[in-house]
Design a protein around this motif. Sequence first.
Motif, mmCIF file in Angstrom:
data_model
loop_
_atom_site.group_PDB
_atom_site.id
_atom_site.type_symbol
_atom_site.label_atom_id
_atom_site.label_comp_id
_atom_site.label_asym_id
_atom_site.label_seq_id
_atom_site.Cartn_x
_atom_site.Cartn_y
_atom_site.Cartn_z
ATOM 1 N N SER A 157 88.832 -41.616 56.597
ATOM 2 C CA SER A 157 87.940 -41.850 55.394
ATOM 3 C C SER A 157 87.305 -43.306 55.542
ATOM 4 C CB SER A 157 88.860 -41.953 54.132
ATOM 5 O OG SER A 157 89.984 -42.661 54.348
ATOM 6 N N GLU A 158 88.079 -44.076 56.142
ATOM 7 C CA GLU A 158 87.585 -45.592 56.383
ATOM 8 C C GLU A 158 86.343 -45.335 57.051
ATOM 9 O OE1 GLU A 158 90.309 -48.633 57.872
ATOM 10 O OE2 GLU A 158 91.813 -47.826 56.525
ATOM 11 N N LEU A 159 86.458 -44.696 58.380
ATOM 12 C CA LEU A 159 85.295 -44.446 59.383
ATOM 13 C C LEU A 159 84.076 -43.807 58.379
ATOM 14 C CD1 LEU A 159 84.035 -44.604 62.081
ATOM 15 C CD2 LEU A 159 84.864 -42.400 62.305
ATOM 16 N N HIS A 160 84.235 -42.809 57.804
ATOM 17 C CA HIS A 160 83.172 -42.242 57.154
ATOM 18 C C HIS A 160 82.498 -43.143 55.976
ATOM 19 C CE1 HIS A 160 83.549 -38.162 58.683
ATOM 20 N NE2 HIS A 160 84.813 -38.283 58.540
ATOM 21 N N ASP B 141 78.590 -44.415 55.938
ATOM 22 C CA ASP B 141 78.007 -44.266 54.581
ATOM 23 C C ASP B 141 77.371 -45.527 54.288
ATOM 24 O OD1 ASP B 141 78.567 -41.487 54.812
ATOM 25 O OD2 ASP B 141 80.152 -41.766 53.013
ATOM 26 N N ALA B 142 77.785 -46.798 54.774
ATOM 27 C CA ALA B 142 77.546 -47.954 54.253
ATOM 28 C C ALA B 142 76.129 -48.229 55.282
ATOM 29 C CB ALA B 142 78.553 -49.102 54.422
ATOM 30 N N LEU B 143 75.996 -47.618 56.336
ATOM 31 C CA LEU B 143 74.898 -47.908 57.308
ATOM 32 C C LEU B 143 73.462 -47.168 56.695
ATOM 33 C CD1 LEU B 143 76.281 -47.033 60.713
ATOM 34 C CD2 LEU B 143 75.805 -49.277 59.813
ATOM 35 N N GLY B 144 72.507 -47.546 56.985
ATOM 36 C CA GLY B 144 71.244 -47.007 56.541
ATOM 37 C C GLY B 144 71.193 -45.540 57.027
ATOM 38 N N ILE C 237 68.695 -51.211 70.258
ATOM 39 C CA ILE C 237 68.864 -52.394 69.328
ATOM 40 C C ILE C 237 69.490 -51.807 67.960
ATOM 41 C CG2 ILE C 237 67.750 -53.901 67.688
ATOM 42 C CD1 ILE C 237 65.583 -53.912 70.231
ATOM 43 N N ARG C 238 69.168 -50.755 67.399
ATOM 44 C CA ARG C 238 69.678 -50.026 66.393
ATOM 45 C C ARG C 238 71.137 -49.773 66.589
ATOM 46 N NH1 ARG C 238 67.087 -48.426 61.746
ATOM 47 N NH2 ARG C 238 64.869 -48.531 61.583
ATOM 48 N N LEU C 239 71.502 -48.979 67.650
ATOM 49 C CA LEU C 239 72.916 -48.576 67.987
ATOM 50 C C LEU C 239 73.720 -50.106 68.183
ATOM 51 C CD1 LEU C 239 74.477 -46.338 68.720
ATOM 52 C CD2 LEU C 239 73.689 -46.594 71.072
ATOM 53 N N HIS C 240 73.333 -50.896 68.748
ATOM 54 C CA HIS C 240 74.072 -52.275 69.075
ATOM 55 C C HIS C 240 74.349 -52.738 67.667
ATOM 56 C CE1 HIS C 240 75.393 -55.737 70.760
ATOM 57 N NE2 HIS C 240 74.496 -56.399 69.929
ATOM 58 N N ARG C 241 73.442 -52.852 66.819
ATOM 59 C CA ARG C 241 73.504 -53.616 65.636
ATOM 60 C C ARG C 241 74.498 -52.590 64.701
ATOM 61 N NH1 ARG C 241 67.434 -55.818 64.537
ATOM 62 N NH2 ARG C 241 67.497 -57.326 65.961
ATOM 63 N N ALA C 242 74.228 -51.264 64.791
ATOM 64 C CA ALA C 242 75.179 -50.494 63.733
ATOM 65 C C ALA C 242 76.495 -50.315 64.558
ATOM 66 C CB ALA C 242 74.530 -48.968 63.880
ATOM 67 N N LYS C 243 76.600 -50.526 65.666
ATOM 68 C CA LYS C 243 78.155 -50.698 65.982
ATOM 69 C C LYS C 243 78.739 -51.863 65.722
ATOM 70 C CE LYS C 243 77.918 -49.800 70.438
ATOM 71 N NZ LYS C 243 77.867 -49.194 72.116
ATOM 72 N N ALA C 244 77.945 -52.994 65.797
ATOM 73 C CA ALA C 244 78.445 -54.171 65.226
ATOM 74 C C ALA C 244 79.047 -54.238 63.756
ATOM 75 C CB ALA C 244 77.557 -55.365 65.371
ATOM 76 N N ARG C 245 78.115 -53.537 62.982
ATOM 77 C CA ARG C 245 78.411 -53.616 61.501
ATOM 78 C C ARG C 245 79.543 -52.586 61.090
ATOM 79 N NH1 ARG C 245 72.869 -53.769 61.019
ATOM 80 N NH2 ARG C 245 72.584 -51.119 60.907
ATOM 81 N N LEU C 246 79.694 -51.428 61.938
ATOM 82 C CA LEU C 246 80.731 -50.757 61.906
ATOM 83 C C LEU C 246 82.106 -51.342 62.110
ATOM 84 C CD1 LEU C 246 79.487 -47.399 63.364
ATOM 85 C CD2 LEU C 246 80.114 -47.715 61.102
ATOM 86 N N ALA C 247 82.205 -51.999 63.380
ATOM 87 C CA ALA C 247 83.267 -53.058 63.921
ATOM 88 C C ALA C 247 83.677 -53.886 62.677
ATOM 89 C CB ALA C 247 82.885 -53.637 65.088
ATOM 90 N N ALA C 248 82.550 -54.584 62.223
ATOM 91 C CA ALA C 248 82.830 -55.725 61.009
ATOM 92 C C ALA C 248 83.578 -54.759 59.891
ATOM 93 C CB ALA C 248 81.587 -56.421 60.661
ATOM 94 N N GLN C 249 83.000 -53.672 59.550
ATOM 95 C CA GLN C 249 83.372 -53.049 58.423
ATOM 96 C C GLN C 249 84.872 -52.332 58.551
ATOM 97 O OE1 GLN C 249 82.438 -51.765 55.308
ATOM 98 N NE2 GLN C 249 80.366 -52.319 55.175
ATOM 99 N N LEU C 250 85.140 -52.099 59.860
ATOM 100 C CA LEU C 250 86.643 -51.676 60.246
ATOM 101 C C LEU C 250 87.456 -52.532 60.466
ATOM 102 C CD1 LEU C 250 85.347 -48.185 62.234
ATOM 103 C CD2 LEU C 250 86.405 -48.380 59.853
ATOM 104 N N GLU C 251 87.174 -53.967 60.314
ATOM 105 C CA GLU C 251 87.868 -54.924 60.445
ATOM 106 C C GLU C 251 88.337 -55.032 62.019
ATOM 107 O OE1 GLU C 251 89.288 -55.697 56.107
ATOM 108 O OE2 GLU C 251 90.907 -55.173 57.485
ATOM 109 N N ARG C 252 87.528 -54.706 62.903
ATOM 110 C CA ARG C 252 87.946 -54.658 64.272
ATOM 111 C C ARG C 252 87.154 -55.324 65.230
ATOM 112 N NH1 ARG C 252 89.076 -47.984 64.625
ATOM 113 N NH2 ARG C 252 90.576 -48.182 63.345
ATOM 114 N N LYS C 253 86.446 -56.191 64.761
ATOM 115 C CA LYS C 253 85.355 -57.091 65.437
ATOM 116 C C LYS C 253 85.953 -58.062 66.339
ATOM 117 C CE LYS C 253 81.490 -60.158 64.642
ATOM 118 N NZ LYS C 253 80.634 -60.632 63.638
#
Length: 188
Positions: A113-116, A120-123, A156-172
């Motif tokens: 659920s956290e991953l989903h 969902d927070a991404l565009g 570029i989109r993939l790199h930024r999206a992965k960074a946002r996901l990592a931040a969202q999942l508190e794994r940065k």
Amino acid sequence: MTEQEARRMRRARFEGLAHLVVEPLHRYLLRRTSADLVDDVLSETMLVLWRRIDDVPGLGTDPVPDPADVLPWCYGVARGCLANARRADGRRLRLVERLIRTQEDAPADADHSELHAALDALGALDREVVRLWAWEGLAPRQIAEATGLTSNAVSIRLHRAKARLAAQLERKDAGRPGHKRDEGRSSQ
């Protein structure tokens, strides 16, 4: 002959053919498949007949063709459409079975659920890029082809999206799984 007259003539030929073959084709299909599939296959058959009206043997310019000349070919078209429908049903059934097996094999305690929520927070476009990369295993070049973006934009989109996901999942800033932060360092 103008284009409009040609269309009108083509339509008249098809209507004459349809009037002649719909009932025999319907009976033909009823004897060969389930009642719930008959209308779909008949519709597909009539669509093929419309597209290939000029290929129907025995169908000249006469609006009322001889049934003996046109029905055998129309039965062949219906037979092909029925075979296509059966193959499609088989593919759908195999897909459902595979999905059921996948659900049965999935661990019951897996909670994504956290991953989903992070996805969902991404565009929408970023979410699609990440899914194509992670779930479908596509390279940025292939993702670019699928989405209509450039390979550079995908990267570029993939790199930024992965960074946002990592931040969202508190794994940065988290280390590799199973390793302590200071593991391997000298205590001196």
